[in-house]
Design an enzyme around this catalytic site. Sequence first.
Site, PDB file in Angstrom:
ATOM      1  N   GLU A 203      -4.731   3.954   6.081  1.00  0.00           N
ATOM      2  CA  GLU A 203      -4.369   3.801   4.677  1.00  0.00           C
ATOM      3  C   GLU A 203      -4.964   4.986   3.893  1.00  0.00           C
ATOM      4  O   GLU A 203      -4.474   5.385   2.843  1.00  0.00           O
ATOM      5  CB  GLU A 203      -4.981   2.461   4.214  1.00  0.00           C
ATOM      6  CG  GLU A 203      -4.916   2.184   2.754  1.00  0.00           C
ATOM      7  CD  GLU A 203      -5.648   0.894   2.365  1.00  0.00           C
ATOM      8  OE1 GLU A 203      -5.281  -0.187   2.846  1.00  0.00           O
ATOM      9  OE2 GLU A 203      -6.579   0.993   1.555  1.00  0.00           O
TER      10      GLU A 203
ATOM     11  N   ARG B  27       0.829  -1.223   0.000  1.00  0.00           N
ATOM     12  CA  ARG B  27       0.000   0.000   0.000  1.00  0.00           C
ATOM     13  C   ARG B  27       0.861   1.270   0.000  1.00  0.00           C
ATOM     14  O   ARG B  27       0.493   2.288   0.591  1.00  0.00           O
ATOM     15  CB  ARG B  27      -0.942   0.035   1.212  1.00  0.00           C
ATOM     16  CG  ARG B  27      -2.004  -1.049   1.229  1.00  0.00           C
ATOM     17  CD  ARG B  27      -2.936  -0.924   0.027  1.00  0.00           C
ATOM     18  NE  ARG B  27      -4.111  -1.770   0.190  1.00  0.00           N
ATOM     19  CZ  ARG B  27      -4.159  -3.064  -0.093  1.00  0.00           C
ATOM     20  NH1 ARG B  27      -3.079  -3.668  -0.589  1.00  0.00           N
ATOM     21  NH2 ARG B  27      -5.267  -3.744   0.070  1.00  0.00           N
TER      22      ARG B  27
ATOM     23  N   SER C 245     -10.633  -0.653   3.311  1.00  0.00           N
ATOM     24  CA  SER C 245      -9.843  -0.742   4.542  1.00  0.00           C
ATOM     25  C   SER C 245      -9.445   0.662   4.978  1.00  0.00           C
ATOM     26  O   SER C 245      -8.838   1.393   4.201  1.00  0.00           O
ATOM     27  CB  SER C 245      -8.562  -1.530   4.305  1.00  0.00           C
ATOM     28  OG  SER C 245      -8.858  -2.806   3.836  1.00  0.00           O
TER      29      SER C 245
HETATM   30  N1  EPU Z   1     -10.252 -10.406  10.539  1.00  0.00           N
HETATM   31  C1  EPU Z   1     -10.895 -10.455  11.748  1.00  0.00           C
HETATM   32  N2  EPU Z   1     -11.925  -9.575  11.968  1.00  0.00           N
HETATM   33  C2  EPU Z   1     -12.323  -8.689  11.029  1.00  0.00           C
HETATM   34  C3  EPU Z   1     -11.658  -8.644   9.789  1.00  0.00           C
HETATM   35  C4  EPU Z   1     -10.605  -9.520   9.561  1.00  0.00           C
HETATM   36  O1  EPU Z   1     -10.582 -11.239  12.627  1.00  0.00           O
HETATM   37  O2  EPU Z   1     -13.278  -7.948  11.298  1.00  0.00           O
HETATM   38  C5  EPU Z   1      -9.186 -11.395  10.274  1.00  0.00           C
HETATM   39  C6  EPU Z   1      -9.731 -12.511   9.389  1.00  0.00           C
HETATM   40  O3  EPU Z   1     -10.222 -13.539  10.155  1.00  0.00           O
HETATM   41  C7  EPU Z   1      -8.524 -12.949   8.619  1.00  0.00           C
HETATM   42  C8  EPU Z   1      -7.679 -11.707   8.533  1.00  0.00           C
HETATM   43  O4  EPU Z   1      -8.169 -10.810   9.510  1.00  0.00           O
HETATM   44  O5  EPU Z   1      -7.806 -13.912   9.324  1.00  0.00           O
HETATM   45  C9  EPU Z   1      -7.627 -11.125   7.169  1.00  0.00           C
HETATM   46  O6  EPU Z   1      -8.916 -10.663   6.774  1.00  0.00           O
HETATM   47  P1  EPU Z   1      -9.294 -10.389   5.228  1.00  0.00           P
HETATM   48  O7  EPU Z   1      -8.997 -11.575   4.408  1.00  0.00           O
HETATM   49  O8  EPU Z   1     -10.677  -9.849   5.198  1.00  0.00           O
HETATM   50  O9  EPU Z   1      -8.254  -9.310   4.742  1.00  0.00           O
HETATM   51  P2  EPU Z   1      -7.673  -7.990   5.400  1.00  0.00           P
HETATM   52  O10 EPU Z   1      -6.248  -8.223   5.718  1.00  0.00           O
HETATM   53  O11 EPU Z   1      -8.550  -7.539   6.512  1.00  0.00           O
HETATM   54  C10 EPU Z   1      -6.779  -7.025   3.142  1.00  0.00           C
HETATM   55  C11 EPU Z   1      -6.842  -5.745   2.366  1.00  0.00           C
HETATM   56  C12 EPU Z   1      -8.173  -5.607   1.650  1.00  0.00           C
HETATM   57  C13 EPU Z   1      -8.348  -6.811   0.721  1.00  0.00           C
HETATM   58  C14 EPU Z   1      -8.251  -8.105   1.558  1.00  0.00           C
HETATM   59  C15 EPU Z   1      -8.303  -9.340   0.712  1.00  0.00           C
HETATM   60  C16 EPU Z   1      -5.411  -4.208   3.571  1.00  0.00           C
HETATM   61  C17 EPU Z   1      -5.340  -2.996   4.438  1.00  0.00           C
HETATM   62  N3  EPU Z   1      -6.624  -4.612   3.248  1.00  0.00           N
HETATM   63  O12 EPU Z   1      -7.760  -6.958   4.187  1.00  0.00           O
HETATM   64  O13 EPU Z   1      -8.104  -4.447   0.848  1.00  0.00           O
HETATM   65  O14 EPU Z   1      -9.580  -6.753   0.036  1.00  0.00           O
HETATM   66  O15 EPU Z   1      -7.012  -8.124   2.280  1.00  0.00           O
HETATM   67  O16 EPU Z   1      -7.101  -9.514   0.023  1.00  0.00           O
HETATM   68  O17 EPU Z   1      -4.379  -4.753   3.195  1.00  0.00           O
HETATM   69  C18 EPU Z   1      -8.579  -2.112   0.868  1.00  0.00           C
HETATM   70  O18 EPU Z   1      -7.352  -1.938   0.875  1.00  0.00           O
HETATM   71  O19 EPU Z   1      -9.382  -1.152   0.859  1.00  0.00           O
HETATM   72  C19 EPU Z   1      -9.091  -3.474   0.926  1.00  0.00           C
HETATM   73  C20 EPU Z   1     -10.405  -3.734   1.066  1.00  0.00           C
END
Ligand code: EPU
Length: 340
Positions: free
Chosen positions: A335, A165, A239
Amino acid sequence: MITIEENVSLKPYNTFGLEASARYFTEISEAGQLVSLLKDPAWASVKKLFLGGGSNILLLNDFDGLVIKIAIKGIRITEETTDYAIVQAGAGEIWHEFVLYCIEHGLSGIENMSLIPGTVGAAPMQNIGAYGAEVKDTFHHLEALNLETLQTEVFDRKRCAFGYRESFFKHEGRNRYVILSVCFRLSKSPEINVAYGAIRQTLSEMGVESPTIRDVSNAVIHIRRSKLPDPAQIGNSGSFFKNPEIPRAEYLKVHEKYPDIPGYEVSDDIVKVPAGWLIEQAGWKGRRFGQVGVHDKQALVLVNFGGGKGQEIADLAARIQASVSEKFGITITPEVNFIR
Ligand code: EPU
């Protein structure tokens, strides 16, 4: 001809749906217009904000200056071999429409990033990514206008200094360049990337055994719709925070106290922790404060239920940061770009 409007509501131009107004507002559909505007002494001393899809900004106040929406359009294949094609898109193209264009033309590499809100020009700025793919993986080069010299410069991948990012344009290049167009090098043979568990699971629920790039795109669209709020219905900017990357030693210390904490290895000594997990464990998921709150299906997303103020979102973000820091000793950073 450039038309400049006065006192324009920015509500349709930011996905948080925040009510803020621009003292002056204009839309640019070609680079030449932007150069003439920037050469015009009447606007030289006026504060400017360059806007893409408005999907990564938090408007804290009315903007007392000139908002320039970059609406440069056009998608074309500039080079082609039997294996790959270089596709160029104007900065103002809607990212998801560009993804669909590439899928229709059998070009693989960005389908995992389906449905990310925003424009093509904003994509390299923060090296957008989702479900196992990032812009930097297929990025070829971009053209950007140097705001000082008013010359167009070419940036290859190295010059963009992409990180998680992150890019040159969020740091040294901030407010110094405007991205005009971006080129991607996409493969003509499908390079299916289903490393992300949720994609595999969704494809199997869809009964798909040998997925095409369109199947992968459909699976991603399905996952995003189930987890992330649609900005057309509930204001948000995806995010709100980045996932913090912390030293392994620090991670292991927190892990002793909270053995369930997820962590993804970035390098030998750096671990990335999902901020969504930290925020949820700190008790914020699904909480609402007046017209703003934390999304109930993904704690990383802050929302404006309608009529909320940018400052209320910023205050909520600050409280979440403090609470995560207090509970886990981990700093999470936004972000989203705060605009004053
Ligand atoms: N998790 C929780 N609680 C929550 C949300 C997430 O416990 O409320 C845990 C999930 O269980 C999982 C982990 O966090 O183990 C990862 O969650 P998720 O796969 O939803 O991905 P993320 O890391 O929260 C990132 C990106 C998203 C992207 C997803 C999928 C960033 C800041 N965000 O989210 O990007 O869609 O991965 O690849 O890196 C964005 O940047 O706007 C965005 C939506």
